[in-house]
Write a protein that holds these residues in place. Structure first.
Motif, PDB file in Angstrom:
ATOM      1  N   VAL B  71     -44.552  44.085   3.814  1.00  0.00           N
ATOM      2  CA  VAL B  71     -44.453  42.973   3.412  1.00  0.00           C
ATOM      3  C   VAL B  71     -45.591  41.657   3.762  1.00  0.00           C
ATOM      4  O   VAL B  71     -45.930  41.290   4.487  1.00  0.00           O
ATOM      5  CB  VAL B  71     -42.937  42.189   4.038  1.00  0.00           C
ATOM      6  N   TRP B  72     -45.670  40.747   2.341  1.00  0.00           N
ATOM      7  CA  TRP B  72     -46.628  40.564   2.964  1.00  0.00           C
ATOM      8  C   TRP B  72     -46.182  38.370   3.374  1.00  0.00           C
ATOM      9  O   TRP B  72     -44.810  37.940   1.978  1.00  0.00           O
ATOM     10  CB  TRP B  72     -47.741  39.320   2.199  1.00  0.00           C
ATOM     11  N   VAL B  73     -46.605  37.704   4.237  1.00  0.00           N
ATOM     12  CA  VAL B  73     -45.233  36.589   4.591  1.00  0.00           C
ATOM     13  C   VAL B  73     -46.119  35.746   4.397  1.00  0.00           C
ATOM     14  O   VAL B  73     -47.133  35.604   5.211  1.00  0.00           O
ATOM     15  CB  VAL B  73     -44.527  36.501   5.276  1.00  0.00           C
ATOM     16  N   GLU B  74     -45.513  34.324   4.383  1.00  0.00           N
ATOM     17  CA  GLU B  74     -46.216  33.023   4.652  1.00  0.00           C
ATOM     18  C   GLU B  74     -45.180  32.360   5.790  1.00  0.00           C
ATOM     19  O   GLU B  74     -43.885  31.634   5.869  1.00  0.00           O
ATOM     20  CB  GLU B  74     -46.069  32.123   3.324  1.00  0.00           C
ATOM     21  N   SER B  75     -46.113  32.745   7.060  1.00  0.00           N
ATOM     22  CA  SER B  75     -45.597  32.692   8.201  1.00  0.00           C
ATOM     23  C   SER B  75     -45.793  31.494   8.825  1.00  0.00           C
ATOM     24  O   SER B  75     -46.374  30.740   8.976  1.00  0.00           O
ATOM     25  CB  SER B  75     -46.345  33.991   9.358  1.00  0.00           C
ATOM     26  N   THR B  76     -44.256  30.280   9.032  1.00  0.00           N
ATOM     27  CA  THR B  76     -44.871  29.290   9.821  1.00  0.00           C
ATOM     28  C   THR B  76     -43.766  29.647  11.468  1.00  0.00           C
ATOM     29  O   THR B  76     -42.612  29.719  11.841  1.00  0.00           O
ATOM     30  CB  THR B  76     -43.115  28.618   9.641  1.00  0.00           C
ATOM     31  N   PHE B  77     -44.846  29.086  12.874  1.00  0.00           N
ATOM     32  CA  PHE B  77     -44.298  29.899  14.111  1.00  0.00           C
ATOM     33  C   PHE B  77     -44.153  29.190  14.460  1.00  0.00           C
ATOM     34  O   PHE B  77     -45.386  27.285  14.317  1.00  0.00           O
ATOM     35  CB  PHE B  77     -45.010  30.721  14.291  1.00  0.00           C
ATOM     36  N   ARG B  78     -43.728  28.704  14.936  1.00  0.00           N
ATOM     37  CA  ARG B  78     -43.009  26.575  16.301  1.00  0.00           C
ATOM     38  C   ARG B  78     -43.362  25.506  15.777  1.00  0.00           C
ATOM     39  O   ARG B  78     -44.025  24.547  16.060  1.00  0.00           O
ATOM     40  CB  ARG B  78     -43.887  27.059  17.542  1.00  0.00           C
ATOM     41  N   GLY B  79     -43.501  25.562  14.250  1.00  0.00           N
ATOM     42  CA  GLY B  79     -43.637  24.327  13.306  1.00  0.00           C
ATOM     43  C   GLY B  79     -44.572  24.210  12.635  1.00  0.00           C
ATOM     44  O   GLY B  79     -44.864  23.516  12.396  1.00  0.00           O
TER      45      GLY B  79
END
Lengths: 217, 194
Positions: B71-79
């Motif tokens: 799965v390709w995702v647009e990731s947001t980590f800790r804002g």
């Protein structure tokens, strides 16, 4: 040799001044993981390790304090160190020269230490090599001795066989041997009676000549 | 009948990624999933699905191998959103993913308001030996030490925005940072120590 932790050991008892004298121990006195879980432990469920909230907070606080202080000190040293050179002169070229001189001085100290360590190391290596050579020679001697003993044993076996070969049955004396065997039949069967007496022969009747083996086999 | 779980417990909570995307229209492209492990941070972490590829069945399929998906995702980590899409493949089997319903997505993404009520001190004491050295050096140079020398504390810049602020002149810090034990959270832990 001193074992400090399960996987670290001190090489020299007398010189523990730096960490070059430590060696990591690659074996462990444990069963390998490939053996799998023991039958008796297969269904054992270990309890989850738990830590009370206040203990966790306290340790976190101490840890954070320590890290903050160390970070601040590191930052202080960096800033002050670079400030020394900046203070040395207005001219950046001059500052650079001062910095390089300092670096040279530090490098020379380091090299001196390295030289000292190199001497110690080479001495240790040469000593180790000498010991290795002595050990190898000893091993060769031992091996030679072993081979000599083995040869002697073999010679002994051959000598005994040669001596015995005089009584062997060969093509020449086979007829005489057959004659001899037929003339003297032997029966090794025997019976034991309740008193522990041995009655030899299959067809022997008690009361007759006890020590004479039966003729009828 | 209620479920009764046996065996070791886990920190994971949720479903594997294939369990989620396999049930969605167009494999859930455009939908939002979160890892429950990342929900412990005050800042929000979430992933938006961009593309899904199924993987071939392994040669010897077992219950653990069959759960992988790419799965390709647009990731947001800790804002913070990563500029490049991220591929989730080796971690897709972890039963730790949660689908966010469409109507809750906007609400979930909202960054929380941080109250910086925690005021941290600007300076702290030097370690004793270093302090002595510094005083001696200053005296040797002929500097007069009118006020006590203090070590300026170096704080993490990112945390300054969210968790605490540095005390200004005259302001009293709410926490203390010292090199020793300091004031314990609960004195009970130190009871009976000599």
């Amino acid at each position: 040799m001193l074992k400090l932790t399960p996987n670290l050991r001190l090489l020299s008892k007398h010189d523990a001044t730096n960490f070059t004298k430590f060696e990591s121990v690659r074996f462990r006195r444990r069963k390998p993981i490939s053996l799998g879980t023991a039958k008796s432990k297969l269904f054992k469920i270990p309890p989850r390790p738990s830590q009370s909230e206040e203990e966790k907070l306290e340790l976190q606080r101490l840890h954070n304090n320590y890290r903050t202080q160390m970070k601040s000190l590191r930052y202080y040293f960096i800033v002050n160190h670079s400030a020394e050179f900046a203070e040395a002169s207005e001219d950046p070229e001059e500052s650079r020269r001062v910095f390089e001189e300092d670096l040279k001085r530090c490098t020379s100290i380091n090299e001196k230490w390295n030289e000292k360590q190199r001497e110690i190391r080479e001495k240790a290596i040469s000593k180790q090599q000498e010991n290795d050579i002595i050990a190898a020679l000893e091993k060769v001697e031992l091996e030679k001795k072993k081979i000599k003993e083995m040869k002697e044993n073999i010679e002994e076996i051959v000598r005994k066989e040669k001596e015995q070969s005089k009584t062997f049955i060969t093509a020449e004396n086979i007829d005489a041997a057959i004659e001899q065997a037929l003339a003297n039949p032997v029966d090794y069967n025997f019976a034991l009676i309740s008193s522990g007496e041995k009655i030899l022969g299959r067809d022997n009747i008690p009361g007759r000549d006890k020590n004479k083996a039966s003729m009828n086999q | 009948m209620p479920y009764k779980y046996i065996g070791r417990t886990t920190d994971f909570k949720g479903k594997s990624l294939w369990e989620i995307v396999g049930n969605l229209k167009n494999f859930g492209v455009g939908r939002m999933v979160v890892r429950s492990r990342f929900e412990r941070y005050p800042e929000k972490s979430y992933m938006k699905i961009l593309k899904v590829e199924t993987l071939p069945n392994p040669e010897k399929p077992s219950i653990d191998d069959m759960r992988f998906v790419k799965v390709w995702v647009e990731s947001t980590f800790r804002g913070k959103t990563f500029p490049e899409p991220i591929v989730i493949e080796r971690t897709s089997y972890k039963t730790d993913f949660r689908l966010i319903p469409k109507d809750e997505e906007q609400e979930y993404c909202k960054s929380p308001v941080f109250d910086c009520t925690k005021i941290v001190p600007k300076t702290m004491e030097f370690p004793p030996l270093l302090k002595e050295l510094l005083i001696r050096n200053a005296k040797a140079k002929g500097n007069s030490l009118e006020e006590e020398i203090k070590l300026e504390i170096f704080y993490n810049k990112q945390s300054l925005n969210t968790s605490y602020k540095i005390a200004k002149d005259g302001e009293k810090p709410t926490v203390e940072i010292v090199s020793g034990l300091g004031k314990p959270v609960s004195p009970r832990l130190y009871e009976g120590l000599k």
